[in-house]
Design a protein around this motif. Structure first.
Motif, PDB file in Angstrom:
ATOM      1  N   GLU A 176     -50.738  42.160  58.242  1.00  0.00           N
ATOM      2  CA  GLU A 176     -51.741  41.722  57.840  1.00  0.00           C
ATOM      3  C   GLU A 176     -52.575  40.772  58.622  1.00  0.00           C
ATOM      4  O   GLU A 176     -53.994  40.759  58.699  1.00  0.00           O
ATOM      5  CB  GLU A 176     -51.761  40.975  56.299  1.00  0.00           C
ATOM      6  N   LEU A 177     -52.145  39.850  59.575  1.00  0.00           N
ATOM      7  CA  LEU A 177     -52.601  38.960  60.250  1.00  0.00           C
ATOM      8  C   LEU A 177     -52.837  39.309  61.851  1.00  0.00           C
ATOM      9  O   LEU A 177     -53.263  38.782  62.731  1.00  0.00           O
ATOM     10  CB  LEU A 177     -51.938  37.489  60.136  1.00  0.00           C
ATOM     11  N   GLN A 178     -51.827  40.328  62.334  1.00  0.00           N
ATOM     12  CA  GLN A 178     -51.682  40.785  63.430  1.00  0.00           C
ATOM     13  C   GLN A 178     -51.370  39.912  64.454  1.00  0.00           C
ATOM     14  O   GLN A 178     -51.805  39.928  65.549  1.00  0.00           O
ATOM     15  CB  GLN A 178     -53.185  41.690  63.807  1.00  0.00           C
ATOM     16  N   ILE A 179     -50.392  38.987  64.013  1.00  0.00           N
ATOM     17  CA  ILE A 179     -49.797  38.165  65.074  1.00  0.00           C
ATOM     18  C   ILE A 179     -48.287  38.019  64.512  1.00  0.00           C
ATOM     19  O   ILE A 179     -47.816  38.576  63.516  1.00  0.00           O
ATOM     20  CB  ILE A 179     -50.517  36.536  64.905  1.00  0.00           C
ATOM     21  N   SER A 180     -47.473  37.277  65.664  1.00  0.00           N
ATOM     22  CA  SER A 180     -45.948  37.399  65.208  1.00  0.00           C
ATOM     23  C   SER A 180     -46.016  35.950  64.524  1.00  0.00           C
ATOM     24  O   SER A 180     -46.955  35.098  64.650  1.00  0.00           O
ATOM     25  CB  SER A 180     -45.252  37.333  66.316  1.00  0.00           C
ATOM     26  N   SER A 181     -44.731  35.581  63.782  1.00  0.00           N
ATOM     27  CA  SER A 181     -44.569  34.398  63.527  1.00  0.00           C
ATOM     28  C   SER A 181     -44.555  33.198  64.375  1.00  0.00           C
ATOM     29  O   SER A 181     -45.305  32.067  64.413  1.00  0.00           O
ATOM     30  CB  SER A 181     -43.140  34.461  62.726  1.00  0.00           C
ATOM     31  N   ALA A 182     -44.088  33.471  65.756  1.00  0.00           N
ATOM     32  CA  ALA A 182     -44.371  32.536  66.906  1.00  0.00           C
ATOM     33  C   ALA A 182     -45.492  32.450  67.424  1.00  0.00           C
ATOM     34  O   ALA A 182     -45.435  31.836  68.222  1.00  0.00           O
ATOM     35  CB  ALA A 182     -43.191  33.410  67.773  1.00  0.00           C
ATOM     36  N   GLU A 183     -46.568  33.220  67.204  1.00  0.00           N
ATOM     37  CA  GLU A 183     -47.919  32.865  67.506  1.00  0.00           C
ATOM     38  C   GLU A 183     -48.774  32.045  66.719  1.00  0.00           C
ATOM     39  O   GLU A 183     -49.951  31.782  66.702  1.00  0.00           O
ATOM     40  CB  GLU A 183     -48.619  34.219  67.669  1.00  0.00           C
ATOM     41  N   MET A 184     -48.030  31.599  65.456  1.00  0.00           N
ATOM     42  CA  MET A 184     -48.678  30.856  64.503  1.00  0.00           C
ATOM     43  C   MET A 184     -48.534  29.347  64.769  1.00  0.00           C
ATOM     44  O   MET A 184     -47.379  29.034  65.539  1.00  0.00           O
ATOM     45  CB  MET A 184     -48.473  31.038  63.031  1.00  0.00           C
TER      46      MET A 184
END
Length: 207
Positions: A176-184
């Protein structure tokens, strides 16, 4: 309704020696503005407990009781990990030592990718779920530990993405965010992560 009488003791021991977890918790506890000092167990020279439970709940309670027994203070422990349904829930409670060496993130991620190869299908994402269980005990023999759980659903990537976080964060994709957890950022992650959700339930118990 939670019983927060333990707050009067002034200190809460955080039963973890994991630097990544401690860093996330310190940020979250700071936001909670609790009238207690939260002390990581390492500052009290408390070693890791032997986690011989078969579930996140059992291991969280084991860790909390261990820290409470040695410190004589209330303790909160986190047991968390990644569960992948196609692998029967693995790595699960063994997430930190999936490849055999405790806390070796690179080896754990590599093993997960290897184990998922037979299940890869171009048309279908592989689902995964981060789980966090917090256990709070007011003393070592507390007959009624308080349990707070958080679940974070996502997908498992075929290759690592992102530089932040720890553990399996680089492989955990949020469609839904189009990112990985490590990109947050830590702040973004804490708002929605499994640990953030469990902490939110802990916060609600104090109101």
């Amino acid at each position: 309704m939670g019983n927060a009488s333990w707050l009067k003791q002034g200190t809460l021991v955080l039963a973890s020696n994991n630097k990544g977890k401690i860093s996330e918790f310190e940020k979250m506890f700071a936001e909670l503005k609790l009238p207690v000092n939260v002390i990581p167990q390492g500052q009290l020279n408390i070693p890791d407990a032997i986690e011989d439970g078969l579930s996140f709940i059992e291991n969280a309670i084991i860790k909390a009781r261990h820290a409470a027994k040695i410190s004589g203070k209330p303790a909160i422990a986190d047991d968390s990990g990644l569960c992948v349904p196609v692998l029967g829930g693995a790595p699960g409670i063994y997430s930190a030592r999936y490849a055999g060496d405790h806390g070796n993130d690179a080896a754990n991620n590599e093993k997960l990718l290897h184990d998922l190869k037979p299940f890869r299908n171009a048309d279908q994402a592989i689902e995964g779920m981060f789980v966090c269980v917090l256990a709070l005990v007011t003393h070592a023999e507390d007959p009624l530990p308080q349990i707070f759980q958080g679940f974070w659903h996502g997908e498992i990537l075929e290759a690592a993405r992102g530089e932040h976080g720890f553990g399996y964060d680089p492989l955990f994709w949020l469609p839904e965010l189009q990112i990985s957890s490590a990109e947050m950022s830590k702040q973004e992650k804490n708002k929605i992560s499994h640990r953030g959700q469990a902490m939110q339930r802990f916060r609600e118990s104090l109101i």
